[in-house]
Write an enzyme that holds these catalytic residues in place. Structure first.
Site, short mmCIF file in Angstrom:
data_model
loop_
_atom_site.label_atom_id
_atom_site.label_comp_id
_atom_site.label_asym_id
_atom_site.label_seq_id
_atom_site.Cartn_x
_atom_site.Cartn_y
_atom_site.Cartn_z
N LYS A 1 -0.41 9.52 -1.95
CA LYS A 1 -0.36 10.76 -1.15
C LYS A 1 0.96 10.87 -0.40
O LYS A 1 1.58 11.92 -0.37
CB LYS A 1 -1.51 10.80 -0.12
CG LYS A 1 -2.90 10.79 -0.71
CD LYS A 1 -3.97 11.03 0.34
CE LYS A 1 -4.06 9.94 1.41
NZ LYS A 1 -4.47 8.61 0.91
N ARG B 1 -10.38 12.89 7.30
CA ARG B 1 -10.92 11.72 6.60
C ARG B 1 -12.44 11.68 6.63
O ARG B 1 -13.04 10.77 6.08
CB ARG B 1 -10.38 10.46 7.26
CG ARG B 1 -9.11 9.96 6.50
CD ARG B 1 -9.00 8.58 6.70
NE ARG B 1 -8.22 7.60 6.10
CZ ARG B 1 -6.93 7.45 6.06
NH1 ARG B 1 -6.14 8.36 6.47
NH2 ARG B 1 -6.41 6.37 5.55
N ARG C 1 1.86 -3.29 -2.59
CA ARG C 1 2.68 -2.33 -1.84
C ARG C 1 3.52 -3.05 -0.77
O ARG C 1 3.04 -3.93 -0.07
CB ARG C 1 1.79 -1.28 -1.16
CG ARG C 1 2.57 -0.32 -0.27
CD ARG C 1 1.84 0.97 -0.02
NE ARG C 1 0.66 0.82 0.82
CZ ARG C 1 -0.13 1.85 1.16
NH1 ARG C 1 0.14 3.07 0.74
NH2 ARG C 1 -1.19 1.64 1.92
N ARG D 1 2.11 -4.09 4.81
CA ARG D 1 1.37 -3.51 5.93
C ARG D 1 0.19 -4.42 6.26
O ARG D 1 -0.47 -4.92 5.36
CB ARG D 1 0.84 -2.13 5.53
CG ARG D 1 1.76 -1.00 5.89
CD ARG D 1 1.31 0.31 5.31
NE ARG D 1 -0.07 0.67 5.61
CZ ARG D 1 -0.59 1.87 5.36
NH1 ARG D 1 0.15 2.81 4.82
NH2 ARG D 1 -1.84 2.13 5.64
N ARG E 1 -11.28 -0.64 3.60
CA ARG E 1 -10.69 0.71 3.55
C ARG E 1 -11.24 1.50 2.37
O ARG E 1 -11.48 2.69 2.48
CB ARG E 1 -9.17 0.61 3.48
CG ARG E 1 -8.58 0.09 4.78
CD ARG E 1 -7.13 -0.29 4.61
NE ARG E 1 -6.29 0.86 4.36
CZ ARG E 1 -5.12 0.79 3.72
NH1 ARG E 1 -4.69 -0.35 3.26
NH2 ARG E 1 -4.41 1.87 3.55
#
Ligand code: AMP
Length: 209
Positions: free
Chosen positions: A13, A88, A127, A155, A166
């Site tokens: 996104k 969300r 990532r 992260r 998540r």
């Protein structure tokens, strides 16, 4: 044009939002970025948010909605905006609709970047982000940022123990928004399991840009 981006964490996104922001001159509003900024600045809001983010849980609605309302007041949103990571859950979506209606505007399209869960797990664990310029890449980039050479980092919430939480939160709370926006006839969907540029070409076609 006002756009909401939907998709699991790691669907891409943010990457699509950055491209759209540049080409379509839209304001980019990422609640994840706003929250991470508050965490880095060590504000009371940031301290509260961090405890939820570290566990992969959603930060309470009133905190996030407050941030978004404030951001929507800024003049650059008048030319149109992309919301990335918000709403969300259904409560956030209905509050957003009400808030925009007060401002005399509305969401025009909800863009779903669709990626299968097994691809997401692989993407999130590899990532890497640059704390200096904001670049998002992967372990394939090596140790340093290809844009500014600062060290790339993982992260905190991309660590394996948080990723599962998540994804569960996404499936339970955020995925129902696909039906919410389909019901409003605003849903546009692209296959996100391709290169960022291929996905983007599709995004532009679907949004008539
Ligand atoms: P993101 O960068 O969008 O994946 O967001 C990182 C984390 O920030 C999420 O896992 C949540 O803890 C928090 N967060 C971001 N956006 C929201 C939101 N709209 N509502 C609640 N929590 C959020």
């Amino acid at each position: 044009m006002n756009i909401v981006l939907l998709g699991a964490p790691g669907a891409g996104k943010g990457t699509q939002a950055q491209k759209l922001t540049k080409d379509a001159h839209l304001a980019h509003i990422s609640t994840g970025d706003l929250l991470r900024d508050a965490v880095s600045a060590g504000t009371p809001l940031g301290k509260e948010a961090k405890s939820y983010m570290d566990k992969g849980q959603l930060v309470p609605d009133e905190v996030v909605i407050g941030l978004v309302k404030e951001r929507l007041q800024q003049p650059d949103t008048k030319q149109g905006f992309i919301l990335d990571g918000f709403p969300r859950n259904t409560a956030q979506a209905t509050t957003l609709d009400a808030e925009l209606s007060k401002l005399g505007t509305a969401i025009d399209a909800a863009l779903l970047v669709d990626v299968a869960p097994e691809v997401i797990v692989e993407r999130l664990s590899s990532r890497r982000v640059c704390g200096s310029c904001g670049y998002t890449g992967s372990t394939k980039d090596g140790d340093n940022c290809p844009q500014c050479n600062a060290p790339l980092e993982q992260r905190d919430d991309d660590k394996p123990e948080t990723v599962k939480a998540r994804l569960d939160v996404y499936a339970e709370q955020t995925a129902p928004l696909v039906e919410y926006y389909r019901g409003q006839d605003k849903l546009v969907s692209v296959d996100g399991d391709r290169s960022p540029q291929e996905v983007y070409e599709d995004v532009k076609r679907q949004l008539n840009l």
